[in-house]
Design a protein around this motif. Structure first.
Motif, PDB file in Angstrom:
ATOM      1  N   ILE A 125     -13.034 -14.749 -43.868  1.00 44.03           N
ATOM      2  CA  ILE A 125     -12.650 -13.876 -42.753  1.00 44.03           C
ATOM      3  C   ILE A 125     -13.842 -13.522 -41.875  1.00 44.03           C
ATOM      4  O   ILE A 125     -13.675 -13.058 -40.762  1.00 44.03           O
ATOM      5  CB  ILE A 125     -11.929 -12.583 -43.221  1.00 44.03           C
ATOM      6  N   GLY A 126     -15.047 -13.743 -42.394  1.00 40.73           N
ATOM      7  CA  GLY A 126     -16.261 -13.485 -41.619  1.00 40.73           C
ATOM      8  C   GLY A 126     -16.848 -12.110 -41.910  1.00 40.73           C
ATOM      9  O   GLY A 126     -16.158 -11.199 -42.368  1.00 40.73           O
ATOM     10  N   ARG A 127     -18.128 -12.001 -41.642  1.00 40.47           N
ATOM     11  CA  ARG A 127     -18.843 -10.749 -41.933  1.00 40.47           C
ATOM     12  C   ARG A 127     -18.371  -9.577 -41.077  1.00 40.47           C
ATOM     13  O   ARG A 127     -18.230  -8.473 -41.591  1.00 40.47           O
ATOM     14  CB  ARG A 127     -20.338 -10.968 -41.796  1.00 40.47           C
ATOM     15  N   PRO A 128     -18.132  -9.759 -39.759  1.00 40.93           N
ATOM     16  CA  PRO A 128     -17.674  -8.597 -38.978  1.00 40.93           C
ATOM     17  C   PRO A 128     -16.358  -8.017 -39.503  1.00 40.93           C
ATOM     18  O   PRO A 128     -16.204  -6.805 -39.619  1.00 40.93           O
ATOM     19  CB  PRO A 128     -17.514  -9.153 -37.563  1.00 40.93           C
ATOM     20  N   ALA A 129     -15.413  -8.901 -39.848  1.00 39.07           N
ATOM     21  CA  ALA A 129     -14.127  -8.429 -40.375  1.00 39.07           C
ATOM     22  C   ALA A 129     -14.315  -7.774 -41.738  1.00 39.07           C
ATOM     23  O   ALA A 129     -13.722  -6.727 -42.020  1.00 39.07           O
ATOM     24  CB  ALA A 129     -13.139  -9.583 -40.464  1.00 39.07           C
ATOM     25  N   THR A 130     -15.152  -8.357 -42.572  1.00 36.67           N
ATOM     26  CA  THR A 130     -15.414  -7.789 -43.890  1.00 36.67           C
ATOM     27  C   THR A 130     -16.026  -6.403 -43.760  1.00 36.67           C
ATOM     28  O   THR A 130     -15.595  -5.450 -44.416  1.00 36.67           O
ATOM     29  CB  THR A 130     -16.334  -8.710 -44.720  1.00 36.67           C
ATOM     30  N   ARG A 131     -17.020  -6.262 -42.882  1.00 36.15           N
ATOM     31  CA  ARG A 131     -17.643  -4.946 -42.671  1.00 36.15           C
ATOM     32  C   ARG A 131     -16.620  -3.930 -42.161  1.00 36.15           C
ATOM     33  O   ARG A 131     -16.593  -2.783 -42.599  1.00 36.15           O
ATOM     34  CB  ARG A 131     -18.814  -5.055 -41.696  1.00 36.15           C
ATOM     35  N   ALA A 132     -15.773  -4.353 -41.231  1.00 38.99           N
ATOM     36  CA  ALA A 132     -14.767  -3.439 -40.677  1.00 38.99           C
ATOM     37  C   ALA A 132     -13.793  -2.983 -41.759  1.00 38.99           C
ATOM     38  O   ALA A 132     -13.462  -1.792 -41.846  1.00 38.99           O
ATOM     39  CB  ALA A 132     -14.017  -4.118 -39.536  1.00 38.99           C
ATOM     40  N   LEU A 133     -13.324  -3.914 -42.573  1.00 36.34           N
ATOM     41  CA  LEU A 133     -12.367  -3.569 -43.624  1.00 36.34           C
ATOM     42  C   LEU A 133     -13.000  -2.684 -44.690  1.00 36.34           C
ATOM     43  O   LEU A 133     -12.407  -1.688 -45.116  1.00 36.34           O
ATOM     44  CB  LEU A 133     -11.785  -4.834 -44.243  1.00 36.34           C
ATOM     45  N   LEU A 134     -14.218  -3.020 -45.102  1.00 34.90           N
ATOM     46  CA  LEU A 134     -14.902  -2.187 -46.088  1.00 34.90           C
ATOM     47  C   LEU A 134     -15.195  -0.808 -45.517  1.00 34.90           C
ATOM     48  O   LEU A 134     -15.065   0.206 -46.211  1.00 34.90           O
ATOM     49  CB  LEU A 134     -16.199  -2.866 -46.552  1.00 34.90           C
ATOM     50  N   GLY A 135     -15.576  -0.767 -44.253  1.00 36.51           N
ATOM     51  CA  GLY A 135     -15.846   0.514 -43.606  1.00 36.51           C
ATOM     52  C   GLY A 135     -14.622   1.403 -43.534  1.00 36.51           C
ATOM     53  O   GLY A 135     -14.723   2.632 -43.573  1.00 36.51           O
ATOM     54  N   ALA A 136     -13.450   0.787 -43.424  1.00 39.66           N
ATOM     55  CA  ALA A 136     -12.197   1.549 -43.396  1.00 39.66           C
ATOM     56  C   ALA A 136     -11.716   1.899 -44.807  1.00 39.66           C
ATOM     57  O   ALA A 136     -10.717   2.593 -44.970  1.00 39.66           O
ATOM     58  CB  ALA A 136     -11.120   0.738 -42.671  1.00 39.66           C
ATOM     59  N   GLY A 159     -10.187  -9.957 -36.082  1.00 47.84           N
ATOM     60  CA  GLY A 159      -9.476 -10.710 -35.059  1.00 47.84           C
ATOM     61  C   GLY A 159      -8.347 -11.529 -35.652  1.00 47.84           C
ATOM     62  O   GLY A 159      -8.074 -11.475 -36.861  1.00 47.84           O
ATOM     63  N   PRO A 160      -7.693 -12.331 -34.799  1.00 52.88           N
ATOM     64  CA  PRO A 160      -6.555 -13.133 -35.254  1.00 52.88           C
ATOM     65  C   PRO A 160      -6.891 -14.087 -36.405  1.00 52.88           C
ATOM     66  O   PRO A 160      -6.073 -14.296 -37.295  1.00 52.88           O
ATOM     67  CB  PRO A 160      -6.141 -13.910 -34.002  1.00 52.88           C
ATOM     68  N   LYS A 161      -8.085 -14.665 -36.382  1.00 50.88           N
ATOM     69  CA  LYS A 161      -8.464 -15.587 -37.454  1.00 50.88           C
ATOM     70  C   LYS A 161      -8.500 -14.862 -38.802  1.00 50.88           C
ATOM     71  O   LYS A 161      -7.961 -15.356 -39.796  1.00 50.88           O
ATOM     72  CB  LYS A 161      -9.829 -16.213 -37.173  1.00 50.88           C
ATOM     73  N   ALA A 162      -9.107 -13.690 -38.837  1.00 50.50           N
ATOM     74  CA  ALA A 162      -9.181 -12.931 -40.087  1.00 50.50           C
ATOM     75  C   ALA A 162      -7.785 -12.540 -40.562  1.00 50.50           C
ATOM     76  O   ALA A 162      -7.486 -12.637 -41.762  1.00 50.50           O
ATOM     77  CB  ALA A 162     -10.044 -11.683 -39.892  1.00 50.50           C
ATOM     78  N   VAL A 163      -6.912 -12.142 -39.638  1.00 50.29           N
ATOM     79  CA  VAL A 163      -5.545 -11.766 -40.015  1.00 50.29           C
ATOM     80  C   VAL A 163      -4.798 -12.976 -40.569  1.00 50.29           C
ATOM     81  O   VAL A 163      -4.076 -12.867 -41.563  1.00 50.29           O
ATOM     82  CB  VAL A 163      -4.800 -11.129 -38.821  1.00 50.29           C
ATOM     83  N   ARG A 164      -4.987 -14.146 -39.952  1.00 52.37           N
ATOM     84  CA  ARG A 164      -4.333 -15.362 -40.442  1.00 52.37           C
ATOM     85  C   ARG A 164      -4.794 -15.675 -41.865  1.00 52.37           C
ATOM     86  O   ARG A 164      -3.978 -15.957 -42.759  1.00 52.37           O
ATOM     87  CB  ARG A 164      -4.646 -16.548 -39.525  1.00 52.37           C
ATOM     88  N   ILE A 165      -6.104 -15.594 -42.112  1.00 52.50           N
ATOM     89  CA  ILE A 165      -6.641 -15.885 -43.450  1.00 52.50           C
ATOM     90  C   ILE A 165      -6.139 -14.862 -44.458  1.00 52.50           C
ATOM     91  O   ILE A 165      -5.733 -15.214 -45.581  1.00 52.50           O
ATOM     92  CB  ILE A 165      -8.186 -15.933 -43.408  1.00 52.50           C
ATOM     93  N   LEU A 166      -6.131 -13.598 -44.068  1.00 52.56           N
ATOM     94  CA  LEU A 166      -5.637 -12.554 -44.971  1.00 52.56           C
ATOM     95  C   LEU A 166      -4.153 -12.718 -45.257  1.00 52.56           C
ATOM     96  O   LEU A 166      -3.697 -12.484 -46.382  1.00 52.56           O
ATOM     97  CB  LEU A 166      -5.941 -11.172 -44.398  1.00 52.56           C
ATOM     98  N   THR A 167      -3.379 -13.141 -44.257  1.00 51.94           N
ATOM     99  CA  THR A 167      -1.948 -13.401 -44.457  1.00 51.94           C
ATOM    100  C   THR A 167      -1.756 -14.475 -45.519  1.00 51.94           C
ATOM    101  O   THR A 167      -0.916 -14.338 -46.420  1.00 51.94           O
ATOM    102  CB  THR A 167      -1.280 -13.828 -43.130  1.00 51.94           C
ATOM    103  N   GLU A 168      -2.540 -15.540 -45.418  1.00 49.29           N
ATOM    104  CA  GLU A 168      -2.453 -16.629 -46.407  1.00 49.29           C
ATOM    105  C   GLU A 168      -2.826 -16.134 -47.797  1.00 49.29           C
ATOM    106  O   GLU A 168      -2.145 -16.446 -48.781  1.00 49.29           O
ATOM    107  CB  GLU A 168      -3.361 -17.785 -45.990  1.00 49.29           C
ATOM    108  N   GLU A 169      -3.900 -15.352 -47.890  1.00 51.79           N
ATOM    109  CA  GLU A 169      -4.334 -14.825 -49.191  1.00 51.79           C
ATOM    110  C   GLU A 169      -3.280 -13.891 -49.784  1.00 51.79           C
ATOM    111  O   GLU A 169      -2.994 -13.947 -50.980  1.00 51.79           O
ATOM    112  CB  GLU A 169      -5.662 -14.073 -49.043  1.00 51.79           C
ATOM    113  N   LEU A 170      -2.710 -13.031 -48.941  1.00 50.17           N
ATOM    114  CA  LEU A 170      -1.667 -12.121 -49.420  1.00 50.17           C
ATOM    115  C   LEU A 170      -0.451 -12.902 -49.914  1.00 50.17           C
ATOM    116  O   LEU A 170       0.102 -12.604 -50.977  1.00 50.17           O
ATOM    117  CB  LEU A 170      -1.269 -11.136 -48.315  1.00 50.17           C
TER     118      LEU A 170
END
Length: 180
Positions: A125-136, A159-170
């Protein structure tokens, strides 16, 4: 050119931030302590330490020191005169200055966890998305599943890429995002 929407996204991505008004201005606070506001004429005002204020003034010639009753309290600049990356950093600094120290330290520790090999979030999902999720505070897929895709996209860095990857993982784990 940076917009109020970008400022809002950056501010609301930080823990325990609320949006309201202060003397008729859009304002953001953490635990009822204001850290950012936008004047009617489009200037963003940020409560910063004197060191951060000096650095902001050095980096942005069109900005100025923000004072209250002759006492310096931060930095002011026309929103359109600052790029998004710089604004995000200043919003984060203003939040950290006004947030309770424990809350600020918890966010810093969570963000540092993004670099740890035992992080439960998919690296793709990338570092920016990871930081945002951990921060929340959303450090597991189970916690992420309690939120909607729109809530994730509201976090700065997701962003959309991170949401797509998370959707697949979920989906692989029999989970799904909460419906809006």
């Amino acid at each position: 050119m940076t917009t109020l929407a970008q400022l809002r996204k950056a501010a609301l991505a930080l823990p325990e931030v609320t949006e309201g008004t202060h003397f008729g201005m859009v304002a953001f606070a953490v635990r009822d302590k204001g850290f950012a506001s936008v004047t009617r004429d489009g200037q963003v005002q940020l409560r910063l330490t004197s060191t951060d204020t000096d650095a902001a003034i050095d980096a942005h010639a069109s900005g100025e020191r923000l004072e209250r009753n002759g006492k310096p309290i931060g930095f002011r600049i026309v929103l359109a005169d600052i790029n998004g990356k710089d604004l995000n950093a200043l919003v984060r600094a203003a939040w950290a200055h006004r947030a309770p120290k424990r809350l600020a330290n918890d966010l810093a520790a969570a963000e540092a966890g993004a670099d740890q090999p035992d992080c439960a979030l998919p690296a793709a999902i990338g570092r920016p998305a990871t930081r945002a999720l951990l921060g929340a505070g959303w450090d597991t897929l189970e916690k992420i599943a309690t939120h909607s895709q729109a809530e994730l996209l509201d976090l700065h860095g997701v962003g959309p890429k991170a949401v797509r990857i998370l959707t697949e993982e979920l989906t692989d784990r029999g989970l799904a995002f909460r419906e809006p």
